[in-house]
Each structure stands twice: as C-alpha cells, then as structure tokens.
Design an enzyme around this catalytic site. Structure first.
Site, PDB file in Angstrom:
ATOM      1  N   GLY A 231       0.401  -0.972  -0.230  1.00  0.00           N
ATOM      2  CA  GLY A 231      -0.184   0.113  -0.297  1.00  0.00           C
ATOM      3  C   GLY A 231       1.127   1.427  -0.279  1.00  0.00           C
ATOM      4  O   GLY A 231       1.975   1.195   0.301  1.00  0.00           O
TER       5      GLY A 231
ATOM      6  N   PRO B  51       2.393   4.546   1.191  1.00  0.00           N
ATOM      7  CA  PRO B  51       3.187   5.215   2.152  1.00  0.00           C
ATOM      8  C   PRO B  51       1.632   5.856   3.472  1.00  0.00           C
ATOM      9  O   PRO B  51       1.090   6.584   3.096  1.00  0.00           O
ATOM     10  CB  PRO B  51       3.467   5.969   2.090  1.00  0.00           C
ATOM     11  CG  PRO B  51       4.090   6.446   0.413  1.00  0.00           C
ATOM     12  CD  PRO B  51       3.409   5.887  -0.299  1.00  0.00           C
ATOM     13  N   GLY B  52       2.109   5.516   4.619  1.00  0.00           N
ATOM     14  CA  GLY B  52       1.456   6.835   5.762  1.00  0.00           C
ATOM     15  C   GLY B  52       0.047   6.172   5.631  1.00  0.00           C
ATOM     16  O   GLY B  52      -0.766   6.495   5.930  1.00  0.00           O
TER      17      GLY B  52
ATOM     18  N   GLY C 147      -0.831   2.991   6.668  1.00  0.00           N
ATOM     19  CA  GLY C 147      -0.982   2.664   8.082  1.00  0.00           C
ATOM     20  C   GLY C 147      -0.107   0.704   7.992  1.00  0.00           C
ATOM     21  O   GLY C 147      -0.447   0.213   9.280  1.00  0.00           O
ATOM     22  N   LYS C 148       0.701   0.703   7.552  1.00  0.00           N
ATOM     23  CA  LYS C 148       0.973  -0.888   7.843  1.00  0.00           C
ATOM     24  C   LYS C 148       1.456  -0.584   8.238  1.00  0.00           C
ATOM     25  O   LYS C 148       1.774  -1.991   9.406  1.00  0.00           O
ATOM     26  CB  LYS C 148       2.162  -0.940   6.232  1.00  0.00           C
ATOM     27  CG  LYS C 148       1.228  -0.439   4.919  1.00  0.00           C
ATOM     28  CD  LYS C 148       2.242  -0.824   3.958  1.00  0.00           C
ATOM     29  CE  LYS C 148       2.925   0.472   3.623  1.00  0.00           C
ATOM     30  NZ  LYS C 148       2.470   1.299   3.104  1.00  0.00           N
TER      31      LYS C 148
ATOM     32  N   HIS D  52      -9.836  35.489 -11.955  1.00  0.00           N
ATOM     33  CA  HIS D  52      -9.924  33.950 -12.365  1.00  0.00           C
ATOM     34  C   HIS D  52      -9.850  32.943 -11.309  1.00  0.00           C
ATOM     35  O   HIS D  52     -10.615  32.083 -11.928  1.00  0.00           O
ATOM     36  CB  HIS D  52      -7.441  33.898 -12.375  1.00  0.00           C
ATOM     37  CG  HIS D  52      -7.041  33.166 -12.119  1.00  0.00           C
ATOM     38  ND1 HIS D  52      -6.590  31.974 -13.093  1.00  0.00           N
ATOM     39  CD2 HIS D  52      -7.002  31.378 -11.724  1.00  0.00           C
ATOM     40  CE1 HIS D  52      -5.987  31.307 -13.408  1.00  0.00           C
ATOM     41  NE2 HIS D  52      -6.209  30.845 -12.648  1.00  0.00           N
ATOM     42  N   GLU D  53      -9.706  33.307 -10.432  1.00  0.00           N
ATOM     43  CA  GLU D  53     -10.761  32.052  -8.921  1.00  0.00           C
ATOM     44  C   GLU D  53     -11.942  31.585  -9.353  1.00  0.00           C
ATOM     45  O   GLU D  53     -12.856  30.699  -8.843  1.00  0.00           O
ATOM     46  CB  GLU D  53      -9.906  32.396  -7.560  1.00  0.00           C
ATOM     47  CG  GLU D  53      -8.998  32.422  -7.472  1.00  0.00           C
ATOM     48  CD  GLU D  53      -8.324  31.143  -8.107  1.00  0.00           C
ATOM     49  OE1 GLU D  53      -8.992  30.757  -7.734  1.00  0.00           O
ATOM     50  OE2 GLU D  53      -6.881  30.593  -8.207  1.00  0.00           O
TER      51      GLU D  53
ATOM     52  N   ASP E 169      -3.574  25.031 -14.561  1.00  0.00           N
ATOM     53  CA  ASP E 169      -4.237  24.517 -14.442  1.00  0.00           C
ATOM     54  C   ASP E 169      -4.552  23.974 -16.260  1.00  0.00           C
ATOM     55  O   ASP E 169      -4.504  22.832 -16.463  1.00  0.00           O
ATOM     56  CB  ASP E 169      -5.983  25.330 -14.719  1.00  0.00           C
ATOM     57  CG  ASP E 169      -5.691  26.468 -13.161  1.00  0.00           C
ATOM     58  OD1 ASP E 169      -5.851  25.639 -12.818  1.00  0.00           O
ATOM     59  OD2 ASP E 169      -6.773  27.435 -13.689  1.00  0.00           O
TER      60      ASP E 169
HETATM   61  P1  ADP Z   1       3.334   3.286   6.606  1.00  0.00           P
HETATM   62  O1  ADP Z   1       3.991   2.291   7.283  1.00  0.00           O
HETATM   63  O2  ADP Z   1       1.774   2.498   5.603  1.00  0.00           O
HETATM   64  O3  ADP Z   1       4.106   4.272   6.105  1.00  0.00           O
HETATM   65  P2  ADP Z   1       2.514   3.848   8.851  1.00  0.00           P
HETATM   66  O4  ADP Z   1       2.130   2.384   9.979  1.00  0.00           O
HETATM   67  O5  ADP Z   1       3.683   4.613   9.904  1.00  0.00           O
HETATM   68  O6  ADP Z   1       2.370   4.277   7.788  1.00  0.00           O
HETATM   69  O7  ADP Z   1       1.710   5.138  10.071  1.00  0.00           O
HETATM   70  C1  ADP Z   1       2.360   5.991  10.452  1.00  0.00           C
HETATM   71  C2  ADP Z   1       0.783   6.786  11.437  1.00  0.00           C
HETATM   72  O8  ADP Z   1      -0.192   7.398  10.232  1.00  0.00           O
HETATM   73  C3  ADP Z   1       0.700   5.888  12.460  1.00  0.00           C
HETATM   74  O9  ADP Z   1       1.359   6.087  13.602  1.00  0.00           O
HETATM   75  C4  ADP Z   1      -0.667   6.035  12.567  1.00  0.00           C
HETATM   76  O10 ADP Z   1      -0.596   7.454  13.367  1.00  0.00           O
HETATM   77  C5  ADP Z   1      -1.028   7.008  11.574  1.00  0.00           C
HETATM   78  N1  ADP Z   1      -2.048   6.162  11.028  1.00  0.00           N
HETATM   79  C6  ADP Z   1      -1.912   5.600   9.387  1.00  0.00           C
HETATM   80  N2  ADP Z   1      -2.815   5.146   9.087  1.00  0.00           N
HETATM   81  C7  ADP Z   1      -3.860   5.006  10.038  1.00  0.00           C
HETATM   82  C8  ADP Z   1      -4.697   4.090  10.341  1.00  0.00           C
HETATM   83  N3  ADP Z   1      -5.566   2.703   9.985  1.00  0.00           N
HETATM   84  N4  ADP Z   1      -5.547   4.210  11.903  1.00  0.00           N
HETATM   85  C9  ADP Z   1      -5.276   4.733  13.084  1.00  0.00           C
HETATM   86  N5  ADP Z   1      -4.008   5.463  12.430  1.00  0.00           N
HETATM   87  C10 ADP Z   1      -3.359   5.558  11.058  1.00  0.00           C
END
Ligand code: ADP
Length: 629
Positions: free
Chosen positions: A183, A185-186, A188-189, A404-405, A486
């Site tokens: 998945g 980044p970020g 929640g892996k 523009h906006e 744009d």
């Molecule tokens: P990844 O490993 O996918 O890059 P992380 O697990 O390190 O992402 O996520 C970073 C932070 O984002 C976590 O410590 C948490 O605070 C928040 N976070 C990410 N996904 C979730 C989720 N599904 N539920 C709650 N918090 C999350």
C-alpha cells in the site's frame, strides 16, 4: 724525518677567520720566512689554516696533493696538523642514512596501522548489528488501526496463528512465514504490524530493508542472518521489514547486470526463509508500495505468499481514523468529523493524523481549550496549500486573481455534475499561490474510482475557468501564465481520455500504458512505441481539440454570465473568502432575478483545488490587470 712527528690528524672545522686572506704564494712565503707558526691542513676540503706570528689566522686554498707544503713545513720546522674530515663526513652520512631508514620505518608502521584499522572497521560492519528494534511490550492494538478493515481481518488470522498455533498445527496446517503488506506510504502498514504483535502479545522486531544494504558485499547478508538468529531466540515473534523493495527487487533487472550486495542480501533472505522450520513461531511482515518490482522468488509459496492490500481509506475509513486520533485530543462538540472525512479524499491515515495534529497546534496557538472547525480548516489549508502568506495589497493583481478564481468557482456552480464548491479565497499561500478555489469531490467517484467521460469534460471546463475569465475580462493580450498548472491538468486529463480510456474518435485503443514510474532497466529496455508517427500526430491533435473545446465552453459560459461574474468578483475582493454556500446563494439570487439565458447541463468531477499561481517574477500581464475587455 724527525719533523714528521709534527704532523697530527684531528678534525675541527675550517672557516675563514676575520682579517686579510692569504694566497698560496703568501702561505709558502710565510712558512719560509718563519712568519707561520702553525698549520692545519684539510686535504678533503683543500684548505690550510695558518696561524701567523701575532696569532692572526688565515685560511688558504690548496691542492689536495701538496708535497711542497709538507716539505716546506718540515724544512721550516712548523707543526703541520692534517685534518681528516672524511671520518666526520662518514659519520654524518651514516647518521643521515640511519635517520632516513628510521623515518621510512615509522612511516610504514603508521600506514600499516591505518589500513589495519580500516580493515578492522570493514570487518566490523559485518559483525555490527543492524539497528534492530526489539519491543516486547507493544501497546498498540487493532482498535488503534481504523479504516482498513479488510487488512485488519486478514491479519486477525496471523494473531490467531501466534496465539494458538496448536489449533492449526493439530490439523496439519502450516503457519504462514511471510505476509506482504502492500500500500501507499502512510496508510498504516507499520501500525498494523505493531498491532498484530500487540494483539498477540509477542516480541516485535522492526528493521528497514535499506539498513541491510551497505557498501561492502556480504554485510547485508550477515545482517539478515543476525536478524533471523535473534528472532528465532525470541520466538514467537513478529519481524517487520519496512520498504522490502530496497533489497527485494528483481535480481538482474538493473542496466548492465545487478547489484552484488543487494542480490546477496536478497539471496540470504530467501535462504533464511527457507531455513525456518515449519511453525517456528516467527512470522515476517514486510511492507512495500511497489509489489510489482519484487523478485518472484520472494513471493513464492513458503515465503511472502500472503499479500494484504492496505489501501488509502474511503470516506468512512477516514472518519474512523479521524475518530481514533480525536480520542486523545479535545474536540469541540460541534465539529463533525464526517464532514472533514468528506473534505479529505485521498488522505492517508498518516495525513489525517497530521491534520489533527496541526489543528491541535493551531488551537494551542490561539489559546483555545478545544479544537474547532476553523482550526481544522486552517490545518487543512496549511497541509494542502502551504503556509499563509501576506495578504495581497496590489488592487490590480488582486482583481485579476479574483476573476481567475471566480472563473473556476462559477463554472463549477453552473455545471450540473461538477463537484460542489467548498470555498474560494484570495488569501495567498506561500509558494506563490495568490488565491485558490477548493471543491468537495463527488463521493461516488472517490469511493468507486469510476469517472464518466462527461464528468472528465466538466473537470476540464472548470479547470479552464481561470484562463477563460482572464480572456473574457481582460482580453487576449492580458492573459497571464497563472493558469499554467490548470492547463497542465487539462492536458493530462485530455491525454488520458484519448490514449487510455478510449474516449475519443480514435477508438477504444489503449495507445499508452499506465504512466507510472518505469522499473529501471527492465521496463526501459523493453519500452517500444506502440503506435505509428501518424497515430502520434492524430493523438496530439485529438488532445489539443479536447483542451480547446474545454476553453471555448468555459469562455462561452462566462461571457454569458459576465454581470454575475463581475458581481461575484467584487464580492470576493470585498470579503476575501466566500464559502461554497454563500457563493451558491449569490448565484441563485442572480438567476432568480434574471431569467437565466441558458442553464447548461454539464458534467462533473473537478480537480479538488484550482489555484492561481503567481509568477515568482511579476508578470507584466498580471501587474497590468484590471482593465481590458
Ligand atoms: P506506513 O507504514 O504505511 O507508511 P505508518 O503505519 O507508519 O504508515 O503510519 C504513520 C502514522 O499514521 C501512524 O503512526 C498513525 O498515527 C497514522 N495512521 C496511519 N494509518 C492509520 C490508520 N489506519 N488508523 C489510524 N492511524 C493511522
């Protein structure tokens, strides 16, 4: 021969004393007439020092072989001393040579010590432990992970394997060795992996795969061995390898061969995974966002044979994640997190956590006790648009940006299927953003991932709104480069419509593949154009046509609503920010007052934000804005 006894050999240095120098003839003369009292002769230096009556001394140059001098001194009975400076020279030479040898030896010893140290360090690499973090008291549990329920359900099974292995082994089931979390980044892996360890109450080892890779071949492999040794000692446990693609890339996929160190590390990883006895209690979780580049050997049964998708959360997921992070923060009761989940399509869990954190910072800064909507809005704009910049002063430039906006916002309001306008603002942001228009993307599209041709066309028209407004209001000569992003967005959409989605007269042919990053080496070498030059020309023409049509439609709609646009622009300059609801109210009122000339039913999805980027150097056109037709 009796006078021979006057000749002695010793070795003081000869140098010319002060006073009148004496010639060789003068020396012989002085010996003969008894003026010379003593002679000191150094044949090597070819000099004689003579001491004359009265104690005056003089140094005279002579031949090295000089029997005359000996005879004369002998005859006159003057003591003649012969100095042998060779001894001294030999001694000096010997000392010099000795010193040189000593210096060379010291230098060599120094160099040897240094290289031995470097070699020690190099060997130490292998022995050095990777930064392995072992935790045995993980507090994270599944409750802390929200919005990725499928992934959570998949991993529940792993918890069961770790907690009650007998349940599975008794009926001959083999416990999986590796689970790949895939998945962006970020999402929640890492959090999920920790939650598995936390739920099962086992040790958690985590390492980033890039820490395996070192300058020296073999170090990574030794680290892998080290990791597995430690893990087996602490079984049952979870080993989490982040960014596994750093070592797990396909072998031999680089240009001109592979990377020895990485490949050895990967081989070691494969070997170690095979070397596990079944049901040893060690489960590997690995995270990546590029599963396509992984070596197939890594994915075969018995290794990372389970793949769990950890995708960006949908609206409900985002709401659940916001709720998780709101648990530890004081949130005002009137804040509706569901609305914020709606406003944050495409946000990952980490982005949402960051959003609430930024909101908490803004709350603390404004000395409030709990987080309110305006704090979250401030945080959202900070995260998506950058930090706020100084308000615009220049009225000409402000008017141009306002038109523009309003161009974007008005088209989004007029076109039926376009996304709802969230707000339009003239408050600038850092990075040269003069103002921006934000939309709330359609939930159906975001959740299903399906977008219609009509919606894409509407998106292009709305994107062209800024340029169209400049054209309609200020004329051809006064348009600015502020619409460049744009235009870029429109071009990308048009190109994808033509080359990938089959939305053009060129038919349902995928002329181009996914433009995702090529996997260096393999894809690059295999890339070949899939169409002829004629087709390329036709594709370009089609893309151009779509962009032109979008601009023409935008110009047409705006010129037909010119008085409304002027009114909205004045309002925006006055208020600096107009919310979507206020904007729609003004448009409604206007449309009720005047019979609408034509209510164009268009299409929908728009870009989430349309912003006017001011040039780093003031563009003459943007400076001169304000007049024109
Ligand atoms: P990844 O490993 O996918 O890059 P992380 O697990 O390190 O992402 O996520 C970073 C932070 O984002 C976590 O410590 C948490 O605070 C928040 N976070 C990410 N996904 C979730 C989720 N599904 N539920 C709650 N918090 C999350």
């Amino acid at each position: 021969m009796a006078n021979q006894s006057h000749i002695t050999i010793f070795a003081p240095a000869l140098s010319q004393p002060a006073g009148e120098p004496l010639s060789y003839g003068g020396l012989v003369e002085a010996i003969r007439n008894g003026e010379a009292q003593e002679l000191l002769w150094d044949p090597d230096l070819r000099k004689v020092r003579v001491t004359l009556l009265g104690g005056r001394q003089s140094v005279v140059d002579v031949f090295p072989e000089n029997p005359v001098l000996i005879q004369e001194a002998d005859a006159a009975g003057i003591p003649l001393t012969i100095q042998d400076s060779r001894q001294q020279q030999a001694l000096t030479g010997l000392m010099g040579n000795l010193l040189l040898v000593v210096l060379i030896l010291v230098g060599l010893a120094f160099l040897l010590r240094r290289s031995a140290k470097a070699a020690n360090r190099a060997l130490g690499f292998g022995r050095s432990k990777p930064r392995l973090r072992a935790e045995n008291d993980i507090k994270v549990c599944f409750e802390d992970v929200a919005g990725i329920n499928e992934a959570k359900n998949e991993l529940q099974e792993v918890v069961a394997f770790l907690k009650q292995p007998d349940r599975f082994t008794s009926i001959g089931a083999r416990i999986p060795r590796g689970v790949l979390l895939v998945g962006p980044p970020g999402t929640g892996k890492t959090l999920l992996a920790r939650a598995v360890a936390g739920e099962a109450g086992v040790h958690f080892f985590s390492i980033s795969a890039s820490e395996f890779v070192e300058l020296f071949v073999g170090v990574g492999a030794s680290r892998v061995r080290n990791l597995f040794r430690q893990a087996k000692e602490k079984a049952p446990c979870i080993v989490f390898i982040d960014e596994i693609d750093a070592v797990g890339r396909q072998r031999g996929a680089g240009i001109g061969g592979g990377n020895d160190e990485r490949e050895q590390t990967l081989n070691q990883l494969l070997t170690e995974m095979d070397g596990f006895e079944d049901n040893s209690g060690v489960i590997l979780l690995a995270a990546t966002n590029r599963p396509d580049v992984l070596d197939t050997a890594l994915l075969r049964p018995g290794r990372f044979d389970r793949r769990v998708l950890v995708d960006l959360p949908d609206r409900h997921g985002r709401e659940a994640i916001l709720n998780v992070h709101a648990r530890t923060r004081p949130i005002s009761p009137e804040v509706d997190l569901a609305t914020w989940a709606r406003r944050t399509p495409g946000f990952s869990g980490a982005d949402l956590a960051n959003l609430l954190n930024e909101a908490a910072i803004l709350t603390a800064r404004s000395q409030k006790q709990c987080i309110q909507d305006n704090h979250i809005m401030g945080a959202l704009e900070r995260v998506t648009m950058g930090l706020p910049a100084a308000p615009l002063q220049d009225s000409g430039k402000k008017r141009l940006i306002a038109y523009h906006e309003v161009g974007h916002a008005l088209l989004a309001t007029l076109l039926d299927r376009a996304d709802d306008l969230d707000k339009v603002t003239l408050l600038p942001r850092s990075g040269g953003v003069g103002g921006f228009t934000r939309f709330i993307p359609d939930e159906m599209v975001v959740d299903s991932g399906l977008v219609t041709r009509a919606r894409l066309q509407a998106q292009m028209v709305v994107s062209m709104g800024g340029r169209a407004a400049e054209l309609v209001v200020f004329g051809k000569q006064e348009i600015t480069q502020g619409a460049s992003s744009d235009i870029e967005a429109v071009t990308t959409t048009a190109r994808e419509m033509v080359t990938r989605y089959g939305f053009s007269s060129l038919g349902p042919v995928a002329w181009e593949g996914d433009q995702a990053e090529v996997f260096i080496g393999r894809d690059w070498l295999q890339q070949r154009p899939t169409y002829s030059k004629d087709t390329a020309k036709a594709l370009d023409e089609e893309v151009q046509q779509l962009a032109k049509q979008a601009l023409a439609k935008a110009c047409d709609l705006l010129s037909r609503h010119r008085p409304l646009m002027d009114q909205l622009t004045d309002e925006l300059i006055e208020q600096e920010t107009i919310t979507g609801d206020q904007f729609r109210a003004i448009v409604d009122r206007y449309q009720r007052q005047t019979a609408p000339p034509d209510h164009h039913v268009g299409t929908g999805q728009t870009t989430a934000v349309n912003c006017l980027k001011a040039s780093p150097r003031p563009h003459p056109a943007s400076e001169g804005a304000g007049g024109g037709g």
